[in-house]
Design an enzyme around this catalytic site. Sequence first.
Site, short mmCIF file in Angstrom:
data_model
loop_
_atom_site.label_atom_id
_atom_site.label_comp_id
_atom_site.label_asym_id
_atom_site.label_seq_id
_atom_site.Cartn_x
_atom_site.Cartn_y
_atom_site.Cartn_z
N SER A 144 0.86 -1.19 0.00
CA SER A 144 0.00 0.00 0.00
C SER A 144 0.90 1.23 0.00
O SER A 144 2.06 1.15 0.42
CB SER A 144 -0.85 0.00 1.27
N TYR A 157 -2.06 -0.60 10.51
CA TYR A 157 -2.07 -0.87 9.06
C TYR A 157 -0.80 -0.33 8.41
O TYR A 157 -0.13 -1.03 7.66
CB TYR A 157 -3.32 -0.24 8.44
#
Length: 260
Positions: A144, A157
Amino acid sequence: MSKRLESTRNIWITGAGTGIGEAVSKALIEQGHRLIVTGRRQQPLDALAQLAPDRVTPAPADTTDAERLQALAPELERYGALNMVILNAGTCEYLEIADYDSQIIANNLNTNVVGTARCLDIALPALRRAKAKGEPATLVIVSSSAWWFPFARAEGYGASKAALTYFAHALRADLAAEGIDVVVVSPGFVKTPLTDRNDFPMPFLVSAEDAADRIVKGLARGRNEIAFPKRFTWTLRLLGALPRPIIDRMSAAMARQGNN
Ligand SMILES: NC(=O)c1ccc[n+]([C@@H]2O[C@H](COP(=O)([O-])OP(=O)(O)OC[C@H]3O[C@@H](n4cnc5c(N)ncnc54)[C@H](OP(=O)(O)O)[C@@H]3O)[C@@H](O)[C@H]2O)c1
């Protein structure tokens, strides 16, 4: 134009049942590839298999479960040498700082880092066997771009995706001598069940089909880094290059805004 996808026949993809994984699977099925599709839920994998029953094999497993993955190993070569592995399964759990809970951090790390690493227990030997037969072998890791800037609530995350990207880049160094390519995919916001839960604005949100198109095109072109959409990733790159005190002020202001 690279021959990476042209000469790739057999692909294992995790997190295939929904979102980015589902859209990438559909695009690859359409191009005639043979897929082994993994996720925990059987039903979405069966739905993919219905699209091309002779070329798609559901292989349900929890990627954090080493034993279950070992049982899956023979499936990876059901169509012959395994040419590509797309490790895409992931989760995103946000932290509520007023209610700090280290389990949130552990959950993100367990699925996104440990789960991906466990998949390599069975994927790497299979990719090496493909190489030994003179066939291409590519490892694709879906990370990501979220960790390029310190976003509030994303402690777990962001940390997991930073670790995952480091893991992938170090693997790239280690596997270069064997001719196994390692590709890192760094999406911005993509509309999927994962982001449908988000209660904040998501700039430059793209559809899962758009994301899949960019990923498959990047793979076909032989790219080792696939980051998109550019408007988002370049903004993050520029913000990330600012002096740390400015970054700190900006991210604290964004955190305050999110809490109002
Ligand atoms: N959407 C975005 O904006 C965005 C941005 C950057 C990066 N990403 C990354 O892209 C990847 C795909 O995310 P997505 O947005 O497409 O979300 P998604 O629709 O929730 O897809 C995640 C998939 O992973 C599977 N999965 C989750 N935990 C698993 C486990 N332990 N074992 C096996 N499968 C597991 C889920 O299926 P089951 O529940 O059936 O297991 C699901 O199909 C993730 O790695 C995510 O971090 C997404």
